[in-house]
Design a protein around this motif. Structure first.
Motif, PDB file in Angstrom:
ATOM      1  N   SER A 550      -6.998   4.915   8.200  1.00 30.68           N
ATOM      2  CA  SER A 550      -7.981   5.097   7.127  1.00 30.68           C
ATOM      3  C   SER A 550      -8.431   6.545   7.029  1.00 30.68           C
ATOM      4  O   SER A 550      -8.672   7.063   5.933  1.00 30.68           O
ATOM      5  N   ARG A 551      -8.541   7.211   8.159  1.00 29.71           N
ATOM      6  CA  ARG A 551      -8.988   8.605   8.140  1.00 29.71           C
ATOM      7  C   ARG A 551      -7.892   9.537   7.592  1.00 29.71           C
ATOM      8  O   ARG A 551      -8.187  10.451   6.828  1.00 29.71           O
ATOM      9  N   ILE A 552      -6.641   9.290   7.981  1.00 30.20           N
ATOM     10  CA  ILE A 552      -5.587  10.206   7.491  1.00 30.20           C
ATOM     11  C   ILE A 552      -5.324   9.993   6.011  1.00 30.20           C
ATOM     12  O   ILE A 552      -4.940  10.930   5.300  1.00 30.20           O
ATOM     13  N   GLN A 553      -5.549   8.773   5.514  1.00 29.33           N
ATOM     14  CA  GLN A 553      -5.304   8.526   4.094  1.00 29.33           C
ATOM     15  C   GLN A 553      -6.369   9.130   3.202  1.00 29.33           C
ATOM     16  O   GLN A 553      -6.195   9.213   1.991  1.00 29.33           O
ATOM     17  N   VAL A 554      -7.461   9.567   3.787  1.00 33.91           N
ATOM     18  CA  VAL A 554      -8.450  10.340   3.031  1.00 33.91           C
ATOM     19  C   VAL A 554      -7.831  11.670   2.611  1.00 33.91           C
ATOM     20  O   VAL A 554      -8.043  12.176   1.508  1.00 33.91           O
ATOM     21  N   TYR A 555      -7.022  12.244   3.513  1.00 28.77           N
ATOM     22  CA  TYR A 555      -6.393  13.542   3.253  1.00 28.77           C
ATOM     23  C   TYR A 555      -4.994  13.389   2.668  1.00 28.77           C
ATOM     24  O   TYR A 555      -4.546  14.231   1.888  1.00 28.77           O
ATOM     25  N   CYS A 556      -4.312  12.315   3.050  1.00 29.27           N
ATOM     26  CA  CYS A 556      -2.943  12.082   2.573  1.00 29.27           C
ATOM     27  C   CYS A 556      -2.833  10.622   2.142  1.00 29.27           C
ATOM     28  O   CYS A 556      -2.410   9.764   2.951  1.00 29.27           O
ATOM     29  N   PRO A 557      -3.193  10.313   0.898  1.00 33.41           N
ATOM     30  CA  PRO A 557      -3.279   8.903   0.459  1.00 33.41           C
ATOM     31  C   PRO A 557      -1.976   8.135   0.600  1.00 33.41           C
ATOM     32  O   PRO A 557      -1.985   6.926   0.804  1.00 33.41           O
ATOM     33  N   GLU A 558      -0.834   8.811   0.473  1.00 28.82           N
ATOM     34  CA  GLU A 558       0.450   8.122   0.540  1.00 28.82           C
ATOM     35  C   GLU A 558       1.008   8.070   1.954  1.00 28.82           C
ATOM     36  O   GLU A 558       2.123   7.588   2.176  1.00 28.82           O
ATOM     37  N   ALA A 559       0.281   8.561   2.916  1.00 28.35           N
ATOM     38  CA  ALA A 559       0.796   8.699   4.272  1.00 28.35           C
ATOM     39  C   ALA A 559       1.027   7.358   4.933  1.00 28.35           C
ATOM     40  O   ALA A 559       0.298   6.391   4.715  1.00 28.35           O
ATOM     41  N   GLN A 560       2.060   7.318   5.790  1.00 31.26           N
ATOM     42  CA  GLN A 560       2.318   6.159   6.639  1.00 31.26           C
ATOM     43  C   GLN A 560       2.143   6.575   8.086  1.00 31.26           C
ATOM     44  O   GLN A 560       2.246   7.761   8.429  1.00 31.26           O
ATOM     45  N   LEU A 561       1.896   5.598   8.963  1.00 33.56           N
ATOM     46  CA  LEU A 561       1.591   5.885  10.354  1.00 33.56           C
ATOM     47  C   LEU A 561       2.575   5.149  11.266  1.00 33.56           C
ATOM     48  O   LEU A 561       2.777   3.941  11.126  1.00 33.56           O
TER      49      LEU A 561
END
Length: 913
Positions: A550-561
């Motif tokens: 949730s935190r990384i998608q604030v900066y990179c909405p399309e990001a996968q983990l």
């Protein structure tokens, strides 16, 4: 048939005979008789007609007779006819004189006269007169039947191309005939018009445009190709653009040939061979003309060129033209050769750099070459410190390749064989083994100033299956957030895989890095790997993963983990990671984005070379300063060696002279005593008549023994001691020079100066000492055979009283007293001088020998001074060249950047479709 035609054909007589069936001679004779009956008779017309009849019947003399005295308006024609008759009679000189004497003639008569003169001059081979007559005739009446055709055929047949070209051009302009334009075009195609200034054709170009636009384009194309690669090419472009700018052209017409020529010329102009000051007035007009003949189907190059040029040189292109370019580029078709053109531009820049003696940098070359290969996806691996990125790479690649975090960029690529290279800006080095590899990657290395790429190619199934190149970057430390190497390589990457430590979470440093990446390359896909989840329960692990995502998608909405645990089995990690990669790898997107990335590195190479110029100038300045300083130091060293040489000369020669003086003193002291001691051979019963001879022999013998056994041996010992002492002096000098060399070589940064003195001098001295002291043979001296009063008295008394034995005692005492009390100093001086005579050459050569000892060091230093002076002069000349015309270097790079910007516009336009 009108009158002029009758006169030309010599058919005037037909007017008088009125179609009678009688013979013309008879009819004209009858008319003559009738005219003679008149009170005032005028025979001129009848005579003129009779002359024509006689001429047709080849009675040329009768014809001439009839025409001689005609004074009326037919007089000029009569003269011309007379000349024709003389010409038929084989008298061209007379004919020419008559033709030239005709005055006040009308145009047809002048033309006919010129044609006849033309035939005479051609027959006689008088080419200058032929050309003069033709030009006169064409100027007089170019519409006269076949005159221009006659002129053209003659000029072509005799290779008078300037006249032929001038005729064709004048007739094309005068008649607006496409036939004459075709003839002129033929001359141009054949290369007959080479050397003509472009303005020469202006009127023809303008007229042809008004007649036929298609033929105009063809004609201009032929001219354009003639001037290409010639000195007049820029003049042609300037001249034609000025003409074409005022022509009313419709872009709806097909201008394929001309449009291609404009495009080709534009790229030639900005290929780096011309200075900007030559182009700033030419290019805007060139672009304006190019744009006005383009349409939506072929507008991309022209409109992008306008946009790029107007950005770099604002206000040089009119706002109307720029707006038109904007509209065209928005509707342009996709740019199919974007990749190829960008690569070609890069190699053009490289070639220019090579021709100008500039290293273009291996790192940029490496980036370009890797981007050209679109078979593999570039996956950039980055992360904050302690993210276990190195361990994850080892697991993914199936080998413990990385011993820990590194300070180098490592590009892992699949290949048939293992090949590792260390790439820096200035060199490329092969790495042969793991030890060299570990040294190259600099485990925990602190020296991060030298950017290095380790190009690691090896057979790897994981990379092959995923068509992947993995580029591992050094860890991001908190003090590097603003200037880390990641910002250079995000322009190289197709996607970024960012590693996060689960224990730390998304740190402020991570956020700042991601923010800068998004700003610089907003289209770059960013995905994440979460590491160090050991020791957590399933529930705790799920919360950490959810929170992190949730935190990384604030900066990179399309990001996968992707979640990585060091406890997981390798095959499971590889399988899961492969599935993870396949979810976002997209070769189509790669192809589109690679053009932008290529263009980024092309721009980077241009900026690199611009910076290189400043670096080159600074290096030249520093080189001049350094070499001037070296000249001063080297000259100081040369003076120091000269002083050392003088010192060693003085010390060594003084030591030698001290030995010589000591030996000489000893000789001067011992010789008199030795001579006096010879008195012991005198006995009372000696034969005093010969005693002086015996004494002289004894003295010479004793002196010879003394010199050989005492003086020579002592002098030899002293010379050996002197040579040893001299060696010590030379050793000290060599030590001083060695220290001097060490200092200079430290300044040079290499073993450049090596000053080896000539110690063979000592061997020569030793050899000379052995030779000169091996023995001595003095000439016998006359100690008692001279004619001094005392000696004369003794020798006379000896001979006189020797017969009387009672006188022996007296003679014995006298001789003994004389020998024992004689001074002998003069004899000692002579013996000393003779002894040292053989050492004179050796003594005189000592100073020269010491000079030879220092000769090589001085030669080396003087050569170093000359070399430094040469560097100073060369570098000053290069600096002067750079400063006088800095645009020679700067302008080509700026023009390359304009061309690159054009490609960027074209690539952006293509993405709209």
């Amino acid at each position: 048939m009108n009158l002029e035609e009758q006169l030309i054909k010599k058919a005037y007589f037909e007017e008088l005979i009125e179609n009678s069936t009688d013979h013309p001679v008879q009819i004209l004779s009858e008319l003559y008789l009738e005219e003679n009956k008149k009170e005032v008779a005028d025979f001129s017309y009848i005579r003129f007609a009779q002359g024509e009849v006689y001429f047709h019947h080849k009675d040329y003399e009768a014809a001439i007779f009839k025409w001689e005295n005609i004074q009326n308006e037919l007089g000029p024609w009569a003269k011309k006819n007379m000349a024709d008759a003389y010409l038929e009679l084989g008298m061209p000189e007379t004919a020419e004189r008559i033709y030239l004497s005709i005055e006040d003639a009308n145009t047809p008569l002048k033309m006919e006269t010129n044609l006849q003169l033309l035939s005479i001059y051609i027959e006689q081979g008088r080419m200058e007169h032929v050309i003069e007559i033709i030009q006169s005739a064409v100027t007089l009446d170019p519409d006269y039947p076949e005159i221009t055709e006659i002129a053209r055929n003659f000029f072509e047949e005799h290779g008078e191309w300037n006249h032929a070209i001038s005729l064709a051009l004048d007739e094309a302009v005068r008649t607006s005939s496409l036939r004459w334009f075709s003839i002129l075009e033929g001359y141009i195609t054949a290369g007959q018009t080479i050397g003509k200034h472009p303005m020469y054709f202006n009127q023809a170009i303008t007229i042809l445009f008004s007649i036929d636009s298609s033929r105009f384009e063809q004609f201009v194309s032929v001219l354009w190709n003639q001037y290409k690669d010639k000195e007049e090419y820029l003049d042609w472009l300037n001249n034609f653009n000025s003409l074409f700018l005022d022509m009313d052209v419709s872009s709806e017409d097909s201008w394929r040939l001309l449009s291609n020529l404009y495009q080709e010329a534009y790229f030639e102009l900005i290929n780096g061979t011309h200075l900007i000051k030559e182009l700033t007035r030419m290019i805007p007009i060139h672009l304006t003309n190019w744009l006005k003949i383009t349409n939506t189907s072929n507008a991309l190059f022209a409109s992008a060129a306008v946009m790029a040029w107007s950005e770099r040189f604002p206000s040089t292109v009119s706002s109307t033209v720029v707006r038109g370019a904007e509209e065209l580029i928005l509707n342009a078709q996709k740019y199919p050769t974007a990749k190829e053109d960008s690569i070609q531009l890069f190699y053009t820049v490289l070639k220019w750099a090579e021709e100008n003696g500039i290293e273009s940098g291996n790192l940029i070359k490496w980036n370009i070459e890797e981007l050209v290969d679109q078979e593999s996806h570039h996956l950039l691996l980055a992360g904050i410190a302690n993210s276990s990125k190195d361990g994850f790479i080892n697991v993914a690649l199936g080998d413990d390749i990385l011993p820990g975090p590194t300070s180098s960029i490592i590009a892992f690529k699949n290949g048939e064989e293992t090949a590792i290279r260390e790439v820096t800006d200035t060199e490329m080095t092969d790495i042969e083994n793991s030890e060299q590899f570990h040294q190259a990657i600099g485990v925990r290395r602190q020296n991060l100033k030298k950017e290095t790429i380790i190009d690691f190619t090896f057979p790897n199934e994981f990379l092959s299956v995923n068509q992947l190149k993995m580029i591992d970057l050094p860890e991001v430390h908190h003090n590097q957030v603003g200037n880390h190497v990641i910002y250079k390589y995000i322009h190289f990457a197709d996607s970024l895989l960012y590693f996060i430590n689960a224990e730390q979470g998304l740190t402020d440093s991570d956020k700042e890095v991601l923010k800068q990446v998004n700003i610089q390359v907003p289209t770059l896909p960013i995905h994440f790997v979460l590491t160090k989840l050991e020791g957590l329960s399933n529930e705790e692990e799920s919360r950490v993963i959810e929170k992190t995502l949730s935190r990384i998608q604030v900066y990179c909405p399309e990001a996968q983990l992707f979640v990585y645990s060091t406890n997981s089995r390798r095959d499971r990690v590889v399988k899961d990671f492969t599935e993870f990669l396949q979810s976002f790898l997209n070769s189509k997107t790669i192809s589109d984005e690679r053009v932008t990335k290529l263009q980024h590195f092309v721009r980077k190479s241009i900026h690199y070379l611009l910076d290189k110029r400043l670096e080159m100038e600074n290096n030249l300045i520093e080189s001049v300063r350094w070499n001037e300083e070296m000249v001063s130091k080297l000259n100081g060293a040369i003076n120091q060696i000269h002083d050392l040489e003088d010192e060693k000369k003085r010390t060594i020669m003084e030591a030698y002279m001290l030995i010589k003086d000591e030996v000489r003193t000893e000789i001067l002291k011992d010789v008199p005593n030795i001579l006096r001691s010879s008195a012991e051979i005198i006995k009372a019963d000696s034969d005093f008549s010969k005693i002086h001879i015996q004494l002289n022999e004894e003295m010479n013998s004793r002196i010879q023994d003394y010199l050989e056994e005492t003086v020579m041996k002592k002098f030899y010992r002293e010379l050996n001691n002197w040579i040893a002492s001299s060696k010590s002096e030379f050793d000290q000098a060599q030590y001083t020079l060695d220290e001097m060399c060490e200092g200079f070589n430290m300044m040079y940064g290499e073993e450049r100066i090596k000053q080896e003195c000539d110690f063979k001098i000592l061997d020569d001295w030793q050899r000379d000492a052995d030779r000169m002291t091996s023995g001595i043979q003095l000439e016998k001296m006359n100690f008692l055979l001279r004619y001094t009063p005392a000696q004369v008295f003794l020798k006379s008394a000896g001979k006189l009283f020797a017969v009387m034995p009672q006188n022996n005692t007296l003679l014995y005492n006298k001789y003994k007293s004389y020998i024992e009390n004689e001074d002998y100093q003069e004899a000692a001086d002579k013996i000393s001088a003779k002894f040292f005579k053989q050492f004179e050459m050796f003594e005189k050569a000592l100073g020269r020998d010491v000079t030879l000892f220092f000769k090589e060091p001085l030669r080396i230093l003087n050569a170093a001074v000359d070399e430094a002076h040469q560097h100073i002069e060369t570098n000053k000349a290069e600096l002067e060249k750079m400063r006088v015309k800095p645009e020679v270097y700067r302008d080509p790079l700026n023009l390359f950047e304009v061309q690159l910007r054009q490609y960027e516009w074209m690539a952006a336009a293509g993405k709209q479709h």
